[in-house]
Design a protein around this motif. Structure first.
Motif, short mmCIF file in Angstrom:
data_model
loop_
_atom_site.label_atom_id
_atom_site.label_comp_id
_atom_site.label_asym_id
_atom_site.label_seq_id
_atom_site.Cartn_x
_atom_site.Cartn_y
_atom_site.Cartn_z
N TRP A 63 -16.29 49.90 -10.28
CA TRP A 63 -17.61 50.05 -10.89
C TRP A 63 -17.42 50.91 -12.13
O TRP A 63 -17.00 52.08 -12.03
CB TRP A 63 -18.58 50.71 -9.93
CG TRP A 63 -18.97 49.84 -8.77
CD1 TRP A 63 -20.08 49.04 -8.70
CD2 TRP A 63 -18.29 49.69 -7.52
NE1 TRP A 63 -20.11 48.39 -7.48
CE2 TRP A 63 -19.02 48.78 -6.73
CE3 TRP A 63 -17.12 50.22 -6.99
CZ2 TRP A 63 -18.63 48.39 -5.46
CZ3 TRP A 63 -16.72 49.84 -5.72
CH2 TRP A 63 -17.48 48.93 -4.97
N VAL A 64 -17.71 50.36 -13.30
CA VAL A 64 -17.49 51.07 -14.56
C VAL A 64 -18.83 51.15 -15.29
O VAL A 64 -19.42 50.13 -15.64
CB VAL A 64 -16.45 50.35 -15.44
CG1 VAL A 64 -16.16 51.16 -16.70
CG2 VAL A 64 -15.16 50.07 -14.65
N GLU A 65 -19.30 52.36 -15.50
CA GLU A 65 -20.60 52.58 -16.13
C GLU A 65 -20.49 52.56 -17.65
O GLU A 65 -19.45 52.91 -18.21
CB GLU A 65 -21.16 53.93 -15.68
CG GLU A 65 -21.45 54.01 -14.20
CD GLU A 65 -21.94 55.38 -13.77
OE1 GLU A 65 -22.23 56.23 -14.64
OE2 GLU A 65 -22.04 55.59 -12.55
N PRO A 66 -21.59 52.18 -18.32
CA PRO A 66 -21.61 52.27 -19.78
C PRO A 66 -21.27 53.70 -20.22
O PRO A 66 -21.71 54.66 -19.61
CB PRO A 66 -23.06 51.91 -20.14
CG PRO A 66 -23.55 51.09 -19.00
CD PRO A 66 -22.86 51.67 -17.79
N GLY A 67 -20.46 53.82 -21.24
CA GLY A 67 -20.08 55.14 -21.75
C GLY A 67 -18.89 55.77 -21.07
O GLY A 67 -18.46 56.86 -21.47
N ALA A 68 -18.33 55.12 -20.05
CA ALA A 68 -17.14 55.67 -19.39
C ALA A 68 -16.00 55.76 -20.41
O ALA A 68 -15.83 54.87 -21.26
CB ALA A 68 -16.73 54.80 -18.21
N GLU A 120 -25.63 47.66 -18.31
CA GLU A 120 -25.48 47.75 -16.86
C GLU A 120 -24.04 48.04 -16.48
O GLU A 120 -23.10 47.80 -17.25
CB GLU A 120 -25.96 46.46 -16.18
CG GLU A 120 -25.12 45.25 -16.48
CD GLU A 120 -25.60 44.00 -15.75
OE1 GLU A 120 -25.52 43.96 -14.51
OE2 GLU A 120 -26.05 43.07 -16.44
N THR A 121 -23.88 48.61 -15.30
CA THR A 121 -22.55 48.90 -14.76
C THR A 121 -21.78 47.60 -14.58
O THR A 121 -22.32 46.61 -14.10
CB THR A 121 -22.68 49.63 -13.41
OG1 THR A 121 -23.39 50.86 -13.63
CG2 THR A 121 -21.32 49.92 -12.80
#
Length: 131
Positions: free
Chosen positions: A45-50, A103-104
């Motif tokens: 799971w990779v969130e925006p801004g990671a 979205e993630t």
């Protein structure tokens, strides 16, 4: 001495990827694993801004995007990915994911054999294996 092929195997367990234990990796990234004795499927799971973290490893990796939009960089080539996209990452090739939507991103990474650094993700399954 008993032949290994004659050893009893426990009945397989049904899993749902939403219910398997998640591991915090770093801000904006979590992962979970499911697999067998010779393969691991890692859900990420990779969130925006990671933060972007280019890396490489000795093993081949198959990536499938299950949800979200991203650019998956492999060997300096950006691949625009959406749900259903597949990308192969050859061994020793720098790669990383960059979320482009709001979205993630949920991605599925497949490794065979199981890399040592991912083996612990299968601990929750080991009781169902031979032994």
């Amino acid at each position: 001495m008993t032949d290994e092929s004659e050893m009893p195997v426990r009945a397989p367990t049904l899993y749902n990827w939403q219910d398997i234990p998640r591991e915090y990796v770093r801000p904006g990234i979590e992962r979970a694993g499911l697999g067998g004795e010779g393969v691991v499927c890692q859900f990420g799971w990779v969130e925006p801004g990671a933060a972007l973290r280019p890396h490489k490893h000795d093993h081949e990796q198959i990536v499938m995007i299950l949800e979200g939009d991203c650019i998956y960089h492999v060997g300096g080539v950006p691949h625009q990915c959406t749900r259903g996209s597949f990308v192969r990452v050859p061994p020793h090739t720098e790669h990383y994911i960059e979320v482009t939507g709001t979205e993630t991103v949920l991605n599925l990474d497949i490794f065979a054999p199981v890399p040592p650094e991912y083996a612990h993700l299968l601990d929750h399954q080991r009781p169902e294996w031979r032994g």
